[in-house]
Enzyme design. Structure first.
Site, PDB file in Angstrom:
ATOM      1  N   GLU A  94      45.857  37.723  53.776  1.00 45.55           N
ATOM      2  CA  GLU A  94      45.522  39.145  53.748  1.00 45.55           C
ATOM      3  C   GLU A  94      44.192  39.337  54.448  1.00 45.55           C
ATOM      4  OE1 GLU A  94      45.288  43.135  51.041  1.00 45.55           O
ATOM      5  OE2 GLU A  94      45.622  41.240  50.013  1.00 45.55           O
ATOM      6  N   CYS A 122      47.469  44.856  49.553  1.00 46.15           N
ATOM      7  CA  CYS A 122      47.047  46.255  49.628  1.00 46.15           C
ATOM      8  C   CYS A 122      46.879  46.711  51.075  1.00 46.15           C
ATOM      9  CB  CYS A 122      45.742  46.440  48.859  1.00 46.15           C
ATOM     10  SG  CYS A 122      45.933  46.268  47.064  1.00 46.15           S
ATOM     11  N   ASN A 160      54.356  46.238  47.584  1.00 37.03           N
ATOM     12  CA  ASN A 160      53.343  45.312  47.088  1.00 37.03           C
ATOM     13  C   ASN A 160      52.642  45.933  45.890  1.00 37.03           C
ATOM     14  OD1 ASN A 160      51.236  43.004  47.470  1.00 37.03           O
ATOM     15  ND2 ASN A 160      50.023  44.866  47.367  1.00 37.03           N
ATOM     16  N   GLU A 161      52.877  45.366  44.715  1.00 33.05           N
ATOM     17  CA  GLU A 161      52.189  45.828  43.500  1.00 33.05           C
ATOM     18  C   GLU A 161      52.279  47.345  43.316  1.00 33.05           C
ATOM     19  OE1 GLU A 161      48.189  44.484  43.166  1.00 33.05           O
ATOM     20  OE2 GLU A 161      48.707  42.369  43.228  1.00 33.05           O
TER      21      GLU A 161
END
Length: 869
Positions: free
Chosen positions: A266, A468, A595-596
């Site tokens: 990331e 994120c 994602n999450e």
């Protein structure tokens, strides 16, 4: 403690509860009081207390929150203000609350038992005003929920508004309420000596008993989570040593995933620009903007990292007639006196090595004056010269110029100097400096030592471009892969959610190429049509969702990505890949969607559309769904429900927990239904207070991975997170690899990942462990995993000792003893103290017919070959 242990054995939340004692004396019903405190700026969540007489209130786990608000950015904004609870005729509890003092948002969630809460929603009930102290009631005749709330204006005028809904999805028009009196139906109760405001309901004792047992279970789990090695001298004071007999039956095995250990990249902690991406010039395209940086740092603009050198020059940034619309800013250097120019400081300086070449390139055009030349130099802080090159005869139209600079000395903090050799005005853009020696000598490549450190893990896959980062800060910041491919000057940079600038020079082509270079499977992650739930924009990240009228185009972008990766040269996007230097397909097999994410109706609608389309158009692609940011709770339950309903082949689980959690949850995947989705454990790490990456956290991860390997038939992939962090530029700790401009600093946790990555197998062998001390605290700190690598026929035994004493181990192999050599390769990771951070593995050989000593706080791998000699 014995009572708590007994309680844990009998508690099973969500099913009927057996009574421990005095069942005849318990009431059939009682009163329950629901409230939220102002503690920690209203971030304390929903609490309960019970009473038989509405006067004496008993708090139920006062520190435990049964429902927390998920609206707002990260933790600071996730507030629950003035919750209001009712029981509807359908048997569901409905809770509404205010999220802050600004937004006209009504927060809502439902539960059947007050313990398990379903997905939250945040409908906007009033625009340009706030929604405070919401209350709901149910109209039996109209079959509607009626809602009232206060709205306070800037000048403190207070009005009451009303609306109605059947399902909390669509609402009647908001109108001023006729209520003028008795608006507030909340009551005050004294709980633990403090006045609290909330709602009171009469309910069955079974419901209250459920809440009590849940809070006690949570308290016990927190005790287990809090266990750490600092307590070991007391916990194991009487323990002198442990004998272990490990029996391995090579004739009994089960297939497990051969892709278990991977890497998750990331762009956080300056992992890309200034890190893995080998570009040495910062703000090379003059596209830095105030909006990149949180806090609106006034220095963070198109001029950042650039300054004038010498006298007789001025420097401005313009946007008229740029190289490309996606790269609108460029510098205009006005030279009145030869000798002046521009200088760039790089990312904390520019590190160069003596004798090595550096590829310089620049786009330039003369605006006025004669066609001139540019002298490009690497200089020190005091003006020392470390290498230079000459660009001749700059034309009056944009053109790219190249040169090579040979470094004369080693230096970690050089600067790049650009000096025009004639007076006049010259436009400059895309000013770049790359080491010739990139990883695998790729153009626009990666920093060789960092890339090699990742390759040395032997990851079976690489997830990119982030978590994120992938779904971005608001809809406009969602990471779009098409902005990251093609010529560098045509790529579209953007703000990084973590608060800096992304050039996207490290783009999808480079990610795919890196995966291919290290023999890893590419795993791109795409936003599920919604931004990060922690976004600062787009309704605090919760109301945002690409409009459904635009979703077909968004889904087509994902289909185009598959074509870019796998299409031949006759296809539009396959042709672009080929033109970038890779005629053959990248053989994409997996795509992560989401994602999450906060699992809402908005998310489900968009995810379902994306999933069904990919399933129809590309059944060969495995789609990986998402089940929220942790191992339990609403997003986890709702995400799994969607995955089960749609038959999603794999889901992405995340959890960052304490070493104690990893020790006490080694059976986590033993309970999983093998007929449902497989699991990608996409982000995990052991966290201690202060967030160190030390031997204790590394061993907790190694211990847990023995259980993950045991469950390799359901867990298909796993990757530690985050991967990279540049010193002095970290937004998150701990990380797997720290670095600066000249050094790569692997952590203890890195070596655990490497030891697993280099010693993977595709079969799990049956094994039994018998300890001389079978106390649970001892047993849980000795981990064993045995796998076989079909390609090499090696049997690989992983042994983790998280005890402060030696474990004397006797290995007993059944089913392959006649084939096995007595000598085996051994690799050990250990140190005197579990707090040690500078620990590296050591390899030797051992005779497995003898007892093998596992040092205190150690991770040992024994690799033996069973081929006939």
């Amino acid at each position: 403690m014995l009572f708590i242990l007994l309680l844990v054995e009998i508690v099973s939340i969500g099913v009927a509860y057996p009574r421990i004692c005095n069942t005849m004396n318990q009431p059939d019903s009682a009163y329950i009081f629901s409230y939220a405190t102002s503690k920690n700026n209203n971030r304390n969540g929903l609490h309960f207390a019970w009473s038989l007489d509405r006067k004496n209130w008993h708090p139920i786990g006062p520190e435990y929150s049964y429902l927390r608000c998920d609206y707002g950015r990260w933790g600071a904004e996730k507030r629950m203000i003035s919750p209001f609870l009712i029981l509807a005729p359908d048997g569901l509890w409905h809770c509404v609350w205010s999220v802050n003092e600004r937004d006209g948002v009504l927060a809502h969630a439902t539960s059947s038992d007050l313990v398990h809460w379903r997905r939250q929603s945040y409908p906007i009930v009033i625009k340009d005003k706030n929604c405070l102290e919401p209350e709901i009631s149910y109209d039996d005749q109209a079959k509607l929920f009626k809602i009232n709330w206060l709205s306070v204006s800037a000048d403190k005028d207070t009005l009451i508004y009303s609306s109605a809904t059947k399902d909390f999805k669509s609402f009647a028009p908001t109108t001023p309420s006729l209520l003028t009196r008795n608006f507030n139906k909340r009551v005050c109760a004294i709980v633990s000596g403090m006045p609290e405001e909330g709602t009171i309901h009469k309910t069955s004792w079974e419901t209250i008993d459920c809440l009590i047992k849940k809070s006690k279970l949570a308290a016990y789990e927190n005790i287990l989570k809090g266990e750490n090695t600092k307590e070991d001298p007391e916990r194991f004071a009487a323990l002198k040593g442990v004998n272990a007999s490990i029996t391995i039956d090579a004739t009994k095995s089960k297939p497990i995933s051969d892709m278990l250990i991977g890497a998750f990249f990331e762009d956080i902690n300056y992992a890309a620009d200034g890190g893995l991406y080998a570009e040495l010039i910062q703000n090379r395209d003059f596209e830095y903007a105030l909006s990149d940086k949180e806090g609106q740092d006034p220095r963070w603009n198109s001029y950042y990292a650039w300054s004038l050198i010498g006298n007789g020059a001025s420097f401005v940034v313009d946007t008229i007639n740029p190289i490309h619309p996606n790269n609108p800013h460029y510098a205009i250097l006005d030279i009145q006196k030869v000798g002046a120019g521009l200088v760039n400081t790089g990312f904390d300086g520019i590190a160069i090595k003596s004798g090595e070449g550096y590829n310089f390139s620049i786009f330039a055009r003369m605006l006025s004056g004669k066609k001139g030349s540019l002298r490009v130099r690497l200089i020190g802080k005091k003006g020392e010269h470390y290498g230079e090159a000459l660009i001749k005869s700059v034309s009056s139209t944009w053109k790219k110029y190249k040169a090579t600079i040979i470094a004369k000395e080693d230096i970690s903090d050089a600067r790049l100097e650009i000096i025009p050799l004639s007076v006049g005005r010259i436009a400059l853009d895309m000013i770049s400096l790359f080491p010739k020696k990139t990883f695998h000598n790729r153009q626009n490549g990666l920093r060789a030592d960092l890339a090699q450190a990742i390759a040395d893990i032997h990851p079976r896959f690489v997830r990119f471009p982030g978590g994120c980062v992938a779904h971005g800060d608001g809809i406009g910041n969602i990471y779009r892969w098409k902005n990251t491919v093609g010529a560098l000057e045509s790529r579209k940079p953007q703000r990084n959610l973590w608060g800096y600038h992304q050039t996207v020079g490290l783009g999808y082509f480079e990610y795919f190429q890196f995966c291919e270079d290290i023999g890893a499977t590419a795993l791109p992650v795409i936003a599920a049509g919604v931004p990060c739930q922690n976004s600062a924009t787009g309704g605090a990240g919760q109301q945002g969702g690409i409009p459904m009228c635009d979703m077909d185009s968004y889904v087509q972008d994902i289909l185009d990505l598959i074509e870019y990766a796998n299409g031949d040269k006759s296809t539009k996007w396959g042709k672009l890949r080929a033109q970038s230097g890779h005629p053959k397909p990248f053989n994409l097999k997996y795509i992560g969607i989401g994602n999450e994410d906060l699992i809402t109706d908005i998310f489900e609608e968009r995810f379902t559309l994306i999933f069904n389309t990919i399933k129809e158009k590309h059944p060969e692609i495995t789609v990986i769904g998402t089940v929220g940011p942790t191992y339990e709770g609403t997003d986890y339950d709702e995400g799994w429900a969607i995955a089960t309903k749609l038959k999603v082949p794999m889901v992405d689980e995340h959890y960052y927990q304490s070493p104690g959690w990893f020790i006490h949850n080694q059976d986590y995947y033993d309970k999983y239904d093998r007929s449902k989705s497989k699991v990608y454990l996409g982000e995990y790490a052991a966290h201690l207070p202060g967030r160190p990456n030390n031997l204790e956290t590394a061993l907790a991860e190694a211990l847990y991975l023995t259980a993950v390997e045991r469950n390799g038939d359901v867990v298909s992939m796993a990757s530690y997170a985050p991967l990279l962090a540049k010193e002095k530029h970290t937004q998150w700790n701990p990380d797997l690899i720290y670095f600066n401009n000249t050094e790569v600093k692997p952590t203890v946790g890195y070596y655990v990942q490497q030891m697993y990555g280099c010693n993977a197998g595709n079969e799990y062998l049956s094994n039994q462990v018998v300890l001389s001390n079978n106390d649970e605290s001892v047993r849980l700190r000795v981990g064993v995993s045995v796998v076989r690598d079909e390609k090499s026929s090696d049997i690989i035994i992983k042994l983790v000792n998280m005890l402060p004493v030696k474990v004397s181990t006797q290995l007993n192999l059944e089913g392959s003893a006649s084939l096995m050599q007595s000598m085996a390769k051994r690799t050990v990771l250990t140190a005197e103290s579990p707090s040690d951070k500078l620990v590296t593995p050591v390899s030797d050989s051992c005779d497995i017919n003898n007892k093998i000593q596992l040092s205190p706080y150690s991770f040992t791998i024994i690799r033996l070959n069973t081929k006939k000699q």
